[in-house]
Every structure is written in structure tokens, then in C-alpha cells.
Scaffold this motif. Structure first.
Motif, PDB file in Angstrom:
ATOM      1  N   PRO A   1       3.740  11.672   0.827  1.00  0.00           N
ATOM      2  CA  PRO A   1       4.170  11.573   2.229  1.00  0.00           C
ATOM      3  C   PRO A   1       4.227  10.150   2.779  1.00  0.00           C
ATOM      4  O   PRO A   1       4.936   9.898   3.750  1.00  0.00           O
ATOM      5  CB  PRO A   1       3.131  12.419   2.971  1.00  0.00           C
ATOM      6  CG  PRO A   1       1.913  12.391   2.100  1.00  0.00           C
ATOM      7  CD  PRO A   1       2.428  12.338   0.691  1.00  0.00           C
ATOM      8  N   ASP A   2       3.474   9.214   2.184  1.00  0.00           N
ATOM      9  CA  ASP A   2       3.397   7.866   2.762  1.00  0.00           C
ATOM     10  C   ASP A   2       4.257   6.844   2.016  1.00  0.00           C
ATOM     11  O   ASP A   2       4.029   5.640   2.113  1.00  0.00           O
ATOM     12  CB  ASP A   2       1.950   7.390   2.806  1.00  0.00           C
ATOM     13  CG  ASP A   2       1.271   7.408   1.444  1.00  0.00           C
ATOM     14  OD1 ASP A   2       1.847   8.004   0.505  1.00  0.00           O
ATOM     15  OD2 ASP A   2       0.179   6.824   1.310  1.00  0.00           O
ATOM     16  N   LEU A   3       5.267   7.309   1.290  1.00  0.00           N
ATOM     17  CA  LEU A   3       6.082   6.385   0.510  1.00  0.00           C
ATOM     18  C   LEU A   3       6.813   5.386   1.402  1.00  0.00           C
ATOM     19  O   LEU A   3       7.027   4.230   1.008  1.00  0.00           O
ATOM     20  CB  LEU A   3       7.091   7.173  -0.329  1.00  0.00           C
ATOM     21  CG  LEU A   3       7.927   6.344  -1.303  1.00  0.00           C
ATOM     22  CD1 LEU A   3       7.065   5.795  -2.437  1.00  0.00           C
ATOM     23  CD2 LEU A   3       9.084   7.171  -1.886  1.00  0.00           C
ATOM     24  N   ASP A   4       7.187   5.794   2.607  1.00  0.00           N
ATOM     25  CA  ASP A   4       7.941   4.893   3.489  1.00  0.00           C
ATOM     26  C   ASP A   4       7.089   3.770   4.061  1.00  0.00           C
ATOM     27  O   ASP A   4       7.603   2.881   4.740  1.00  0.00           O
ATOM     28  CB  ASP A   4       8.590   5.699   4.618  1.00  0.00           C
ATOM     29  CG  ASP A   4       7.562   6.434   5.474  1.00  0.00           C
ATOM     30  OD1 ASP A   4       6.417   6.623   5.002  1.00  0.00           O
ATOM     31  OD2 ASP A   4       7.890   6.834   6.609  1.00  0.00           O
ATOM     32  N   LEU A   5       5.802   3.763   3.771  1.00  0.00           N
ATOM     33  CA  LEU A   5       4.913   2.718   4.287  1.00  0.00           C
ATOM     34  C   LEU A   5       4.759   1.542   3.328  1.00  0.00           C
ATOM     35  O   LEU A   5       4.063   0.574   3.642  1.00  0.00           O
ATOM     36  CB  LEU A   5       3.527   3.307   4.595  1.00  0.00           C
ATOM     37  CG  LEU A   5       3.490   4.437   5.631  1.00  0.00           C
ATOM     38  CD1 LEU A   5       2.057   4.911   5.849  1.00  0.00           C
ATOM     39  CD2 LEU A   5       4.121   3.984   6.949  1.00  0.00           C
ATOM     40  N   VAL A   6       5.383   1.619   2.146  1.00  0.00           N
ATOM     41  CA  VAL A   6       5.252   0.541   1.173  1.00  0.00           C
ATOM     42  C   VAL A   6       6.629   0.099   0.689  1.00  0.00           C
ATOM     43  O   VAL A   6       7.591   0.864   0.707  1.00  0.00           O
ATOM     44  CB  VAL A   6       4.395   0.957  -0.050  1.00  0.00           C
ATOM     45  CG1 VAL A   6       2.992   1.340   0.370  1.00  0.00           C
ATOM     46  CG2 VAL A   6       5.070   2.077  -0.819  1.00  0.00           C
ATOM     47  N   SER A   7       6.701  -1.177   0.278  1.00  0.00           N
ATOM     48  CA  SER A   7       7.842  -1.684  -0.472  1.00  0.00           C
ATOM     49  C   SER A   7       7.371  -1.894  -1.901  1.00  0.00           C
ATOM     50  O   SER A   7       6.207  -2.270  -2.143  1.00  0.00           O
ATOM     51  CB  SER A   7       8.350  -2.994   0.129  1.00  0.00           C
ATOM     52  OG  SER A   7       8.952  -2.771   1.388  1.00  0.00           O
ATOM     53  N   ARG A   8       8.272  -1.681  -2.847  1.00  0.00           N
ATOM     54  CA  ARG A   8       7.824  -1.636  -4.249  1.00  0.00           C
ATOM     55  C   ARG A   8       8.936  -2.181  -5.147  1.00  0.00           C
ATOM     56  O   ARG A   8      10.115  -1.873  -4.957  1.00  0.00           O
ATOM     57  CB  ARG A   8       7.475  -0.192  -4.598  1.00  0.00           C
ATOM     58  CG  ARG A   8       6.840   0.053  -5.921  1.00  0.00           C
ATOM     59  CD  ARG A   8       6.057   1.378  -5.848  1.00  0.00           C
ATOM     60  NE  ARG A   8       4.756   1.190  -5.221  1.00  0.00           N
ATOM     61  CZ  ARG A   8       3.999   2.165  -4.711  1.00  0.00           C
ATOM     62  NH1 ARG A   8       4.436   3.406  -4.735  1.00  0.00           N
ATOM     63  NH2 ARG A   8       2.818   1.897  -4.196  1.00  0.00           N
ATOM     64  N   VAL A   9       8.532  -2.993  -6.138  1.00  0.00           N
ATOM     65  CA  VAL A   9       9.466  -3.559  -7.109  1.00  0.00           C
ATOM     66  C   VAL A   9       8.895  -3.332  -8.503  1.00  0.00           C
ATOM     67  O   VAL A   9       7.694  -3.557  -8.741  1.00  0.00           O
ATOM     68  CB  VAL A   9       9.700  -5.060  -6.867  1.00  0.00           C
ATOM     69  CG1 VAL A   9      10.593  -5.644  -7.955  1.00  0.00           C
ATOM     70  CG2 VAL A   9      10.320  -5.282  -5.496  1.00  0.00           C
ATOM     71  N   VAL A  10       9.762  -2.889  -9.431  1.00  0.00           N
ATOM     72  CA  VAL A  10       9.346  -2.598 -10.799  1.00  0.00           C
ATOM     73  C   VAL A  10      10.135  -3.485 -11.757  1.00  0.00           C
ATOM     74  O   VAL A  10      11.346  -3.660 -11.608  1.00  0.00           O
ATOM     75  CB  VAL A  10       9.601  -1.113 -11.160  1.00  0.00           C
ATOM     76  CG1 VAL A  10       9.166  -0.824 -12.596  1.00  0.00           C
ATOM     77  CG2 VAL A  10       8.897  -0.192 -10.174  1.00  0.00           C
ATOM     78  N   LEU A  11       9.442  -4.044 -12.732  1.00  0.00           N
ATOM     79  CA  LEU A  11      10.073  -4.731 -13.868  1.00  0.00           C
ATOM     80  C   LEU A  11       9.625  -3.989 -15.123  1.00  0.00           C
ATOM     81  O   LEU A  11       8.423  -3.853 -15.365  1.00  0.00           O
ATOM     82  CB  LEU A  11       9.629  -6.189 -13.931  1.00  0.00           C
ATOM     83  CG  LEU A  11      10.087  -6.987 -15.159  1.00  0.00           C
ATOM     84  CD1 LEU A  11      11.594  -7.190 -15.138  1.00  0.00           C
ATOM     85  CD2 LEU A  11       9.361  -8.333 -15.236  1.00  0.00           C
ATOM     86  N   GLN A  12      10.557  -3.505 -15.923  1.00  0.00           N
ATOM     87  CA  GLN A  12      10.196  -2.761 -17.129  1.00  0.00           C
ATOM     88  C   GLN A  12      11.012  -3.240 -18.318  1.00  0.00           C
ATOM     89  O   GLN A  12      12.140  -3.714 -18.176  1.00  0.00           O
ATOM     90  CB  GLN A  12      10.384  -1.265 -16.921  1.00  0.00           C
ATOM     91  CG  GLN A  12      11.796  -0.809 -16.667  1.00  0.00           C
ATOM     92  CD  GLN A  12      11.878   0.709 -16.468  1.00  0.00           C
ATOM     93  OE1 GLN A  12      10.871   1.421 -16.431  1.00  0.00           O
ATOM     94  NE2 GLN A  12      13.082   1.224 -16.354  1.00  0.00           N
TER      95      GLN A  12
ATOM     96  N   ARG B   1      13.247  -0.098  -1.473  1.00  0.00           N
ATOM     97  CA  ARG B   1      13.267  -0.725  -0.152  1.00  0.00           C
ATOM     98  C   ARG B   1      13.807   0.282   0.854  1.00  0.00           C
ATOM     99  O   ARG B   1      14.884   0.853   0.660  1.00  0.00           O
ATOM    100  CB  ARG B   1      14.140  -1.985  -0.151  1.00  0.00           C
ATOM    101  CG  ARG B   1      13.675  -3.052  -1.150  1.00  0.00           C
ATOM    102  CD  ARG B   1      14.718  -4.155  -1.263  1.00  0.00           C
ATOM    103  NE  ARG B   1      14.413  -5.103  -2.317  1.00  0.00           N
ATOM    104  CZ  ARG B   1      13.903  -6.314  -2.119  1.00  0.00           C
ATOM    105  NH1 ARG B   1      13.634  -6.723  -0.891  1.00  0.00           N
ATOM    106  NH2 ARG B   1      13.669  -7.125  -3.142  1.00  0.00           N
ATOM    107  N   ASP B   2      13.043   0.482   1.927  1.00  0.00           N
ATOM    108  CA  ASP B   2      13.452   1.415   2.986  1.00  0.00           C
ATOM    109  C   ASP B   2      13.763   2.806   2.431  1.00  0.00           C
ATOM    110  O   ASP B   2      14.711   3.481   2.861  1.00  0.00           O
ATOM    111  CB  ASP B   2      14.668   0.876   3.741  1.00  0.00           C
ATOM    112  CG  ASP B   2      14.393  -0.482   4.386  1.00  0.00           C
ATOM    113  OD1 ASP B   2      13.267  -0.670   4.885  1.00  0.00           O
ATOM    114  OD2 ASP B   2      15.293  -1.337   4.370  1.00  0.00           O
ATOM    115  N   GLY B   3      12.991   3.224   1.437  1.00  0.00           N
ATOM    116  CA  GLY B   3      13.141   4.562   0.880  1.00  0.00           C
ATOM    117  C   GLY B   3      14.267   4.713  -0.113  1.00  0.00           C
ATOM    118  O   GLY B   3      14.484   5.810  -0.629  1.00  0.00           O
ATOM    119  N   ARG B   4      14.989   3.654  -0.414  1.00  0.00           N
ATOM    120  CA  ARG B   4      16.097   3.723  -1.369  1.00  0.00           C
ATOM    121  C   ARG B   4      15.759   2.917  -2.619  1.00  0.00           C
ATOM    122  O   ARG B   4      15.139   1.848  -2.542  1.00  0.00           O
ATOM    123  CB  ARG B   4      17.393   3.210  -0.741  1.00  0.00           C
ATOM    124  CG  ARG B   4      17.869   4.067   0.410  1.00  0.00           C
ATOM    125  CD  ARG B   4      19.278   3.697   0.840  1.00  0.00           C
ATOM    126  NE  ARG B   4      19.376   2.293   1.225  1.00  0.00           N
ATOM    127  CZ  ARG B   4      20.531   1.689   1.523  1.00  0.00           C
ATOM    128  NH1 ARG B   4      21.672   2.366   1.456  1.00  0.00           N
ATOM    129  NH2 ARG B   4      20.536   0.415   1.883  1.00  0.00           N
TER     130      ARG B   4
END
Length: 307
Positions: free
Chosen positions: A167-178, A270-273
Motif C-alpha cells: 500500500p505504501d509504494l507511492d511514498l518511495v522512489s526507487r531505482v534498480v541496476l541489474q 518514479r511516481d508509481g510508473r
């Protein structure tokens, strides 16, 4: 004279007694167990003499067989039974439980496959890991979707799927490098104008209190040809600082990757996308071993607002 019916019943009784005595002789000296211990069940099949057979012809009794019946094991004995009988069940289960900062605790269990390699998939992110000696794995995974689906793919046999709501995904920004293999990649974040090595420089080797966000590495780097991922997460609100967060991808030139093309992929939430981008990098020759390549413009700068 003994009738045919009497002779048949006597012979069947005699065979039953002999068979039961044989089973008891082999089991009397061994300790009893309540976990799926085989119980001998005697089945006697006798050929009945046809009606016109003379009474003095010996009765033939054959096809004596022993079958095993398995009693139900108690709940507390289930895992012990599976470990003692690995061929009985290799079912894999997975459970996903949401936690703070839009992270999910994924628990995988397969008692009969200790040490087996797994690949875990989630919204385009994937990394490889391994079940421990008891056939279990627990890992914290930064979620990339509010309706999170995790696919556990074992090296052999059937895998498992776990789902949960974040439920709280919109409260974070996230970047992945794989990436796959030992390619020497690293993800670095320099928060609010921080320099390398100073407070606000966040990467997997930094202290957990180095900045507002954090970087975690997913995957077992000791495996042969591992799949690895680094994830930078930062709260979008709640801090007393605002401004830009510069993100860079770095790659160390090593004896393994020098003179080769290495590939990676980024995923930016970013912003849920979620946005993905592929990267192929030509590494310098082995004379540059120990140097770092820094890619400054691969990831878009994050903008974070204060309270």
C-alpha cells in the motif's frame, strides 16, 4: 476325510501365521517410530480348487503378498518425515509479506531441495539465490508494484508464486541496476550535492546512516554466473532536505570483464510508473584493470521535496 473348504481355511490360516511371524521377526529388534513408519498388512490370495477336484489332491496356495500401509504423521513430525523421505514430496511454497518502506519479506520453502539455486522474478527485476541447508530462504525485496507478484524459479522441478499488496509504494522512489555475471557494476547516489565519500554518498558499501536513502544488493555473488541487482530506495517525503539526487552507474575494470562487452539494465520507479533501459558497455583492455568507468547520464536525477 477333510473337506476341501476345511483344507483351504487351514492352509490360509497357516500362511497368515507364517507371514506375520516373519514380519515380526524382522521388526522386533528395531525401535518404533511414529513418523510414517510402514505397517505390515498381510494379503493372502488362494486358488480355490474347482468343484470336480478330488478331495485327496493337495490344495495349492500362492500369490502371498505383503503390502505397506502408512499411518498419518502428526503435524510436528511432517518436516522430519520429509527430510527422511526426500522422494515423498518436493513441493515448493512461497509467501510474501509486506513491510515498511514498500519492502516485502519473501519466504521460500522446499524441504527436499536444500542448497538448490533459485531465480526470483518481480516486475522485470530478477536475481539468483540459493536455499539454505534446511531447504529455506528468506529475503527482503524492495517492491516495484503495489500488486506485487514474485515468481520463484528453481533449477529443477516446479517453482512457486507469491503475491501481496504493497500500500505504501507511492511514498518511495526507487531505482534498480541489474546484470548477469561478475561484471563489476555498482549503483551510486549522491544526495543533495554530496561528494564521493562524504555524508550523502549512498552505495552498497556505505553505512546505513550515510544518507536519506539506501542501496541493497540482491542475489548471491558467489554463484557461478550469478544474476545480481542493486536497488536504491529513498522516501519521497518526510525529510528536512530537498533538492536533487544524482545517480550514477559505475563499472570496475577487472580481470574477468576487461576487453569484453558487458550488459546491464536499469528500472526506474518514479511516481508509481516503472521505466526500463538496457545498457551495453565496452570495457577497456586489461591494462586498465582496477580503474572505474563512471556513467553520469544514464539515470535521470531524482527530485525530492522536504516536509
Amino acid at each position: 476325510m477333510i473337506s476341501k473348504r476345511t483344507a483351504l481355511m487351514s492352509a490360509a490360516t497357516l500362511c497368515s501365521a507364517l507371514a506375520i511371524g516373519l514380519v515380526m521377526q524382522h521388526t522386533a529388534g528395531s525401535p518404533q517410530t511414529s513418523v510414517a513408519a510402514p505397517v505390515a498388512e498381510l494379503a493372502v490370495v488362494a486358488e480355490t480348487a474347482p468343484p470336480d477336484l478330488p478331495a485327496d489332491v493337495p490344495l495349492q496356495i500362492d500369490a502371498i503378498r505383503l503390502t505397506a500401509a502408512t499411518p498419518e504423521a502428526g503435524d510436528g513430525d511432517a518436516q522430519q518425515f520429509l527430510r527422511q523421505n526426500p522422494e515423498t514430496s518436493c513441493e515448493m511454497t512461497a509467501e510474501a509479506v509486506p513491510g515498511p518502506m514498500a519492502e516485502v519479506r519473501l519466504t521460500v520453502l522446499s524441504l527436499c531441495r536444500p542448497g538448490e539455486r533459485l531465480t526470483i522474478h518481480h516486475n522485470g527485476m530478477m536475481f539468483s539465490s540459493r536455499l539454505d541447508a534446511t531447504g529455506a530462504l528468506t529475503v527482503q525485496i524492495p517492491a516495484l508494484s503495489s500488486s506485487a507478484v514474485f515468481i520463484v524459479e528453481p533449477k529443477s522441478g516446479r517453482g512457486a508464486v507469491a503475491t501481496t499488496s504493497v500500500p505504501d509504494l507511492d511514498l518511495v522512489s526507487r531505482v534498480v541496476l541489474q546484470w548477469a555475471g561478475n561484471s563489476g557494476f555498482e549503483l551510486h547516489a549522491r544526495e543533495f550535492g554530496a561528494g564521493y565519500g562524504s555524508a550523502g554518498h549512498v552505495w552498497r558499501g556505505a553505512d546505513l546512516t550515510a544518507g536519506r536513502g539506501s542501496v541493497v544488493q540482491l542475489g548471491d555473488a558467489t554463484q557461478l554466473a550469478p544474476r545480481l541487482a542493486e536497488v536504491y530506495s529513498v522516501p519521497r517525503l518526510g525529510g528536512d532536505q530537498s533538492g536533487a539526487i544524482d545517480l550514477t552507474v559505475e563499472a570496475e575494470v577487472t580481470a574477468i570483464n576487461c576487453g569484453r562487452d558487458v550488459s546491464a539494465q536499469t528500472l526506474e520507479l518514479r511516481d508509481g510508473r516503472l521505466r526500463t533501459r538496457d545498457l551495453t558497455l565496452a570495457m577497456p583492455d586489461c591494462a586498465a584493470t582496477g580503474d572505474f568507468l563512471v556513467l553520469n547520464n544514464l539515470l535521470e536525477t531524482l527530485k525530492i521535496a522536504a516536509n
